[in-house]
Design a protein around this motif. Structure first.
Motif: not given
Length: 414
Positions: A242-247
């Protein structure tokens, strides 16, 4: 499901294209159907059936039906039912067969997406118009019949612009221009001579959202980060899932995509929705009623252990009981494509070692010694791919890059 012990029958409309990615999807889809005890009947164009024996040999029954002819798949299925055949679920794996599958499911009164909804998302400008009308951010777009209409759109809008086919895939014919001077070359790259699209270029990082429908509602499985070559072309050369994104950002993306799918009227099967994260927020891109390409289906199966990418769809279509499993990714995967300079390949070094790495999920070399590397303009121009699994997205990204970089092509320039 019928009474007694008769197994349900799954109709796979349109089979797959005769490429390794499609073959793998179909083999996995058939295997997961058979694990559930389902009968399978696969249809496709006659020439493609002959070229995909690895798939046709797995199916319980095979019939030559041309999904590209409007109404033919539905009419064929109705004739089969009139002759005593029973179908319990209908699904299409490939993009170009989605409309035929929706028409067939409707004709048989089986669960499926409304055909008008599938036609809407398959027609890129119609999908843009529907989303814009519902208040979603969309780039300005115009359907053009010739370069004169395209030039008029350029004069009335803000560039840069994207010129692309109205109905194609794999980045075929997609290019960016910065002004009228580039229009003629961009139009010349388009496949066919029909109407085409010109739309304003969207600045921002690109992502896609992968998921499936359960009980009529979209379930997001993962957000995928994309890596593309620099303009003027837009070929994808890497994926991290998965992409590393803020929640908070991930939640916003998931809610936006779910709302868009609801507006578009999709309810069954899988989905793959592209988007940009720009200065003004989320801008939705193309919507597909299928899983993403580029081995995303295998990446999903890795990051969510035990998840059956097609089996869960069958359960939903057939109304079968299922356990409420956690579909949250707990691992990561990445794909990296090989993109040597164009020319004739003299030698390839390091491939066997890279492909044999224990964390490789899939490795495929598309161009070997003596083969030709074409200029990178479409997905079909890539020279190979390495897909890896790891514990975290950052580890997967780094490993995929390292292995891809370890493969050395000696190329004689054209």
């Amino acid at each position: 499901m019928s009474a007694g012990t008769d197994p349900a029958t799954l109709l796979l409309v349109g089979g797959v294209r005769a490429v390794s990615l499609g073959l793998d999807m179909a083999e996995l889809a058939l295997d997961q159907a058979h694990e559930r005890g389902l009968r399978t009947h696969l249809t496709n164009q006659e020439a493609v059936l002959a070229a995909t024996e690895a798939v046709t040999g797995r199916a319980g029954a095979v019939s030559a039906v041309d999904f590209a002819v409007p109404g033919e798949s539905a009419a064929w299925a109705l004739r089969q039912v009139a002759d005593g055949t029973r179908f319990d679920a209908v699904l299409a794996l490939q993009e170009m067969a989605q409309v035929a599958a929706a028409d067939t499911a409707e004709a048989l009164a089986l669960p499926g997406n409304p055909p008008e909804a599938v036609r809407r998302v398959r027609t890129k400008d119609a999908c843009r118009e529907a989303l814009a009308a519902a208040g979603f951010r969309q780039p300005a777009v115009r359907l053009c019949v010739d370069a004169t209409e395209a030039a008029a759109f350029l004069a009335a809008s803000t560039g840069p612009w994207i010129v692309k086919p109205r109905d194609a895939m794999g980045s075929t014919g997609v290019s960016r221009i910065t002004g009228p001077d580039g229009l003629a070359d961009a139009v010349a790259l388009l496949p066919g001579t029909g109407p085409f699209l010109v739309e304003e270029f969207v600045e921002g990082a690109e992502y896609s959202v992968e998921g499936l429908f359960l009980d009529g509602a979209p379930v997001v499985l993962a957000v995928t980060e994309k890596e593309k070559v620099e303009p003027p072309f837009f070929v994808e050369v890497g994926h991290i899932l998965p992409a590393e994104l803020p929640d908070a950002r991930r939640t916003e993306i998931e809610r936006t995509v779910a709302a868009a799918l609801d507006v578009l009227g999709l309810r069954r099967g899988a989905f793959h929705v592209e988007l940009w994260l720009g200065p003004d927020g989320i801008v939705l891109g193309e919507v597909h009623n299928r899983y993403g390409g580029d081995w995303i289906h295998r990446m999903l199966g890795h990051v969510i252990p035990g998840f059956q990418v097609y089996g869960l769809i069958y359960d939903d279509l057939l109304g079968l009981p299922r356990e409420r499993a956690d579909l949250t990714p707990v691992r990561a995967a990445a794909a990296r494509y090989l993109t040597p300079p164009p020319g004739t390949v003299v030698a390839v070094d390091g491939w066997e070692e890279a492909a044999a790495h224990p964390d490789v999920l899939r490795a495929e070399l598309a161009v070997g010694p003596g083969g030709t590397v074409r200029p990178l303009r479409t997905s079909g121009d890539r020279a190979g791919v390495i897909v890896v699994g790891a514990d975290t997205p950052d580890q997967a990204r780094k490993l995929a890059r390292e292995l891809a970089d370890s493969v050395r092509f000696t190329v004689e320039s054209a």
